[in-house]
Design a protein around this motif. Structure first.
Motif, short mmCIF file in Angstrom:
data_model
loop_
_atom_site.label_atom_id
_atom_site.label_comp_id
_atom_site.label_asym_id
_atom_site.label_seq_id
_atom_site.Cartn_x
_atom_site.Cartn_y
_atom_site.Cartn_z
N GLY A 83 0.83 -1.21 0.00
CA GLY A 83 0.00 0.00 0.00
C GLY A 83 0.86 1.25 0.00
O GLY A 83 0.59 2.21 -0.72
N VAL A 84 1.93 1.25 0.79
CA VAL A 84 2.90 2.34 0.83
C VAL A 84 4.28 1.73 0.91
O VAL A 84 4.52 0.82 1.72
CB VAL A 84 2.67 3.27 2.05
N TYR A 85 5.19 2.20 0.08
CA TYR A 85 6.56 1.69 0.09
C TYR A 85 7.49 2.89 0.15
O TYR A 85 7.44 3.77 -0.71
CB TYR A 85 6.83 0.88 -1.17
N GLY A 86 8.29 2.98 1.19
CA GLY A 86 9.18 4.12 1.36
C GLY A 86 10.64 3.71 1.34
O GLY A 86 11.01 2.69 1.92
N ILE A 87 11.46 4.50 0.66
CA ILE A 87 12.90 4.27 0.61
C ILE A 87 13.60 5.58 0.99
O ILE A 87 13.33 6.63 0.41
CB ILE A 87 13.37 3.84 -0.79
N GLY A 88 14.46 5.51 2.00
CA GLY A 88 15.32 6.64 2.32
C GLY A 88 16.75 6.25 2.00
O GLY A 88 17.29 5.33 2.61
N GLN A 89 17.36 6.92 1.05
CA GLN A 89 18.69 6.54 0.58
C GLN A 89 19.64 7.70 0.75
O GLN A 89 19.40 8.81 0.26
CB GLN A 89 18.63 6.11 -0.89
N ASN A 90 20.73 7.46 1.47
CA ASN A 90 21.76 8.48 1.67
C ASN A 90 23.07 7.91 1.11
O ASN A 90 23.57 6.89 1.58
CB ASN A 90 21.91 8.79 3.16
N ASP A 91 23.58 8.55 0.08
CA ASP A 91 24.78 8.04 -0.58
C ASP A 91 26.08 8.50 0.09
O ASP A 91 27.16 8.25 -0.44
CB ASP A 91 24.79 8.48 -2.05
N PHE A 92 25.95 9.16 1.24
CA PHE A 92 27.14 9.63 1.93
C PHE A 92 27.20 9.05 3.34
O PHE A 92 26.22 8.51 3.85
CB PHE A 92 27.16 11.17 1.98
N SER A 93 28.34 9.18 3.98
CA SER A 93 28.54 8.58 5.31
C SER A 93 28.05 9.48 6.42
O SER A 93 28.14 9.11 7.58
CB SER A 93 30.04 8.28 5.51
N VAL A 94 27.56 10.66 6.11
CA VAL A 94 27.03 11.57 7.12
C VAL A 94 25.54 11.72 6.93
O VAL A 94 24.99 11.46 5.86
CB VAL A 94 27.72 12.95 7.03
N GLY A 95 24.86 12.15 8.00
CA GLY A 95 23.42 12.31 7.92
C GLY A 95 22.70 11.00 8.12
O GLY A 95 23.30 9.97 8.46
N GLY A 134 13.08 5.76 5.72
CA GLY A 134 12.16 5.29 4.68
C GLY A 134 10.76 5.83 4.87
O GLY A 134 10.15 6.33 3.93
N VAL A 135 10.23 5.74 6.08
CA VAL A 135 8.89 6.25 6.39
C VAL A 135 8.96 6.95 7.74
O VAL A 135 9.50 6.41 8.70
CB VAL A 135 7.85 5.11 6.46
N TYR A 136 8.41 8.17 7.80
CA TYR A 136 8.41 8.93 9.04
C TYR A 136 6.98 9.39 9.31
O TYR A 136 6.32 9.94 8.43
CB TYR A 136 9.33 10.14 8.92
N GLY A 137 6.53 9.14 10.53
CA GLY A 137 5.19 9.57 10.90
C GLY A 137 5.24 10.52 12.09
O GLY A 137 6.03 10.32 13.02
N TYR A 138 4.40 11.56 12.05
CA TYR A 138 4.37 12.55 13.12
C TYR A 138 2.92 12.93 13.38
O TYR A 138 2.15 13.15 12.44
CB TYR A 138 5.18 13.78 12.71
N ALA A 139 2.52 12.97 14.64
CA ALA A 139 1.14 13.31 14.98
C ALA A 139 1.13 14.20 16.20
O ALA A 139 1.97 14.06 17.10
CB ALA A 139 0.32 12.05 15.23
N THR A 140 0.17 15.12 16.24
CA THR A 140 0.06 16.01 17.39
C THR A 140 -1.40 16.43 17.57
O THR A 140 -2.16 16.47 16.61
CB THR A 140 0.94 17.27 17.20
#
Length: 588
Positions: A370-382, A386-392
């Motif tokens: 239903g949802v597919y998330g990819i977080g890709q960082n090509d460097f050694s910093v940071g 993939g998926v971030y959720g925030y609620a308030t």
């Protein structure tokens, strides 16, 4: 008594000009001669002379006044008289009054028209030839008179009517051209080979025809309420058709068509070649593109549609309905897409709704996401997420909420993580267990063990030790033990012999001493401590808590109390999410 001699001829000329040639300045020379009571010229010098126009022979107020300081020589003077249009538009007679150095000279002089000026007022009614007229029709609206002219028409209804047929009256000023049996319109140009024709054809169509170098073009064609640009010889089928007619549709459309190889048809708008935007159809690629250029920088095609698929910042692919891509080089946050839903009523709000559905059987190795998330960082910093959720806000807040209707042991999971899981906060669950491949049959079975629960935030330390010849043993704990724990508790078990074991010295400097009644005794020991770190001190577990007012009457496991799922906690929110999923994103 002073006397005034008027130069009447000039005044009459002014009236003729003001009456019918309003584009000529309303000004003329005015001359006069001032004498004393004996008829002798007044002394030379400068005199203040006021020229006043009245609609009354005596008394009343002037409708126009002009005062000048003029030089008088031998009684003669000359000045320029400016008369505005409004001073001569009244239907009554006009009178000129003269005041010299504050004294009015009577009687006032009537301003009269010449014979030619009166003739010009009514247009003359000239007849050009048999059946052809330059006719005049005078309409009076209180103080304003105006004219209508007809050519080949004795009774024109518009300001200018050409042809024998009156086409009706319209708001504002119009030129009416009629010809019931032939084309009628305008011809503008240099010669027969270089001209423009704007006309109505005898079959009722409105056309604009151009001839350049002897070549004929028909750029505009109007039939009833439909306009065609460059559609000759076909009539447009939609309200506006540019180029090739693509057929009719339900409702009103603007059609822009061209089937020539390499053609790109559509809309281009902007302020210059360096600052513009476009929406184009590429004939060769069968593709729609929407793009822009700013200050000469080409931002390529922001949106592309092909084969029913959409690409934002990237060409679409048949395997995805919407494909988004954007490359940034900025120190600020950038987003490939943003979705926001603002709900002012009582219904649910979905910032993003996504559904994947499989409608045929396939290999069990295929997944439906239903949802597919990819977080890709090509460097050694940071970091990469993939998926971030925030609620308030609200009564309940959940950064991520997952629900699996039904339950199949070992196969269905509301959350499934491949890798380590780090949680900074409290974990609340009905029961805890770990699962490993069964050591005796790892290919076919799992082995489950439950976690140990406690109302305290307890750490457990265990080990074995053997007392020395004097019956004593020192147990060394981790060097952080006393910093992390408090309220220590001990348990000792003697192994292999009958003997007594005690804690001779309690924990100090991260160690304690065991003593046995016999030497060389093996002792199994357990020490527990209550967490004493800052987070634990701030977030102590309260074993018994009242349910939130919105949760009262519901259960974590209603089936265990003989109740249905509708009595479970979060049933309403889970049900709303399920209904939205089953409805395919339609309004609920």
């Amino acid at each position: 008594m002073k006397k005034l001699v008027l130069c009447t001829t000039l005044i009459l000329f002014l009236v003729a000009v003001a009456a019918y040639a309003m584009n000529v300045p309303n000004a003329t020379n005015y001359q006069g001669r001032l004498t004393d009571d004996n008829g002798d010229p007044v002394p030379d010098g400068t005199y203040n002379i006021s020229l006043n126009i009245y609609h009354m022979e005596s008394g009343g107020s002037p409708v126009y006044t002009e005062t000048e300081s003029v030089q008088v020589t031998n009684g003669l003077f000359n000045c320029i008289l400016y008369i505005p249009d409004y001073a001569l538009t009244d239907t009554s007679f006009c009178y000129l009054g003269i005041t010299v150095n504050g004294e009015e000279i009577l009687p006032r002089t009537m301003i009269l028209s010449s014979a030619f000026a009166m003739h010009a007022q009514h247009g003359g009614g000239w007849k050009f030839n048999q059946g052809g007229y330059l006719s005049n029709t005078i309409h009076t609206d209180e103080t304003v008179e105006y004219m209508k002219v007809g050519i080949n028409n004795p009774n024109p209804e518009e300001e200018l009517t050409i042809g024998s047929q009156n086409l009706g009256t319209f708001f504002g000023n119009c030129i009416s051209i009629s010809s019931p049996d032939s084309n009628s319109g305008f011809l503008i140009g240099k010669d027969m080979s270089n001209r423009v024709a704007i006309f109505r054809s005898v079959d009722g169509r409105f056309l604009i025809n151009t001839v350049q170098g002897g070549e004929y073009y028909y750029p505009v064609r109007i039939n009833q309420d439909k306009v065609g640009i460059d559609t000759w010889p076909d009539d447009p089928s939609e309200p506006l058709v540019v180029g090739k007619d693509l057929g009719s549709f339900s409702g009103d459309r603007i059609v822009i068509g061209d089937d020539a190889a390499g053609a790109q048809t559509g809309l281009v708008f902007g302020e210059s070649g360096s600052d513009r935007a476009w929406m184009l159809w590429d004939v060769d690629e069968d593709m729609v593109t929407l793009g822009s250029k700013h200050s000469g920088t080409n931002y390529s095609d922001a949106l592309t549609i092909q084969n029913g698929c959409v690409g934002l910042g990237i060409e679409p692919q048949t395997y995805t309905v919407l494909r988004i891509d954007r490359t940034y080089n900025s120190s600020l946050s950038r987003y490939a897409s943003i979705a926001q839903a603002v709900q002012g009523g009582t219904g649910s709000a979905f910032g993003m709704w996504s559904k994947a559905q499989r409608t045929s059987s396939s290999s069990t190795s295929n997944y439906t996401y239903g949802v597919y998330g990819i977080g890709q960082n090509d460097f050694s910093v940071g970091s990469a997420v993939g998926v971030y959720g925030y609620a308030t806000g609200g009564d309940f807040t959940r950064g991520v909420m997952a629900d699996v209707p039904g339950y199949h042991e070992d196969l269905d999971n509301a959350g499934y993580f491949l890798g380590d899981v780090a949680i900074q906060g409290e974990i609340v669950y009905l029961f805890g267990a770990y699962r490993v491949d069964h050591p005796l049959d790892p290919e076919n079975k799992y082995l489950y063990h439950s976690n140990v629960g406690s109302p305290d935030m307890m750490n457990v330390y265990t080990g074995n030790v053997v007392t020395d010849a004097s019956g004593q043993a020192t147990v060394n704990l981790p060097e952080y033990f006393e910093h992390l724990n408090s309220d220590f508790r001990y348990q000792l078990t003697v192994i292999g012999t009958f003997a007594q074991a005690i804690v001779k010295e309690e924990i100090s400097n991260n160690s304690f001493v065991i003593a046995t009644s016999e030497p060389n005794v093996k002792v199994s020991w357990t020490v527990t401590g209550i967490r004493n770190d800052p987070y634990a001190n701030a977030r102590r577990i309260v074993p018994e808590r009242e349910k939130h007012v919105l949760e009262r009457g519901t259960y974590l496991f209603p089936q265990g109390f003989g109740l249905g799922e509708e009595r479970s906690v979060d049933y309403n929110s889970r049900q709303a999410a399920r209904e939205a999923a089953e409805a395919g994103g339609e309004e609920q």
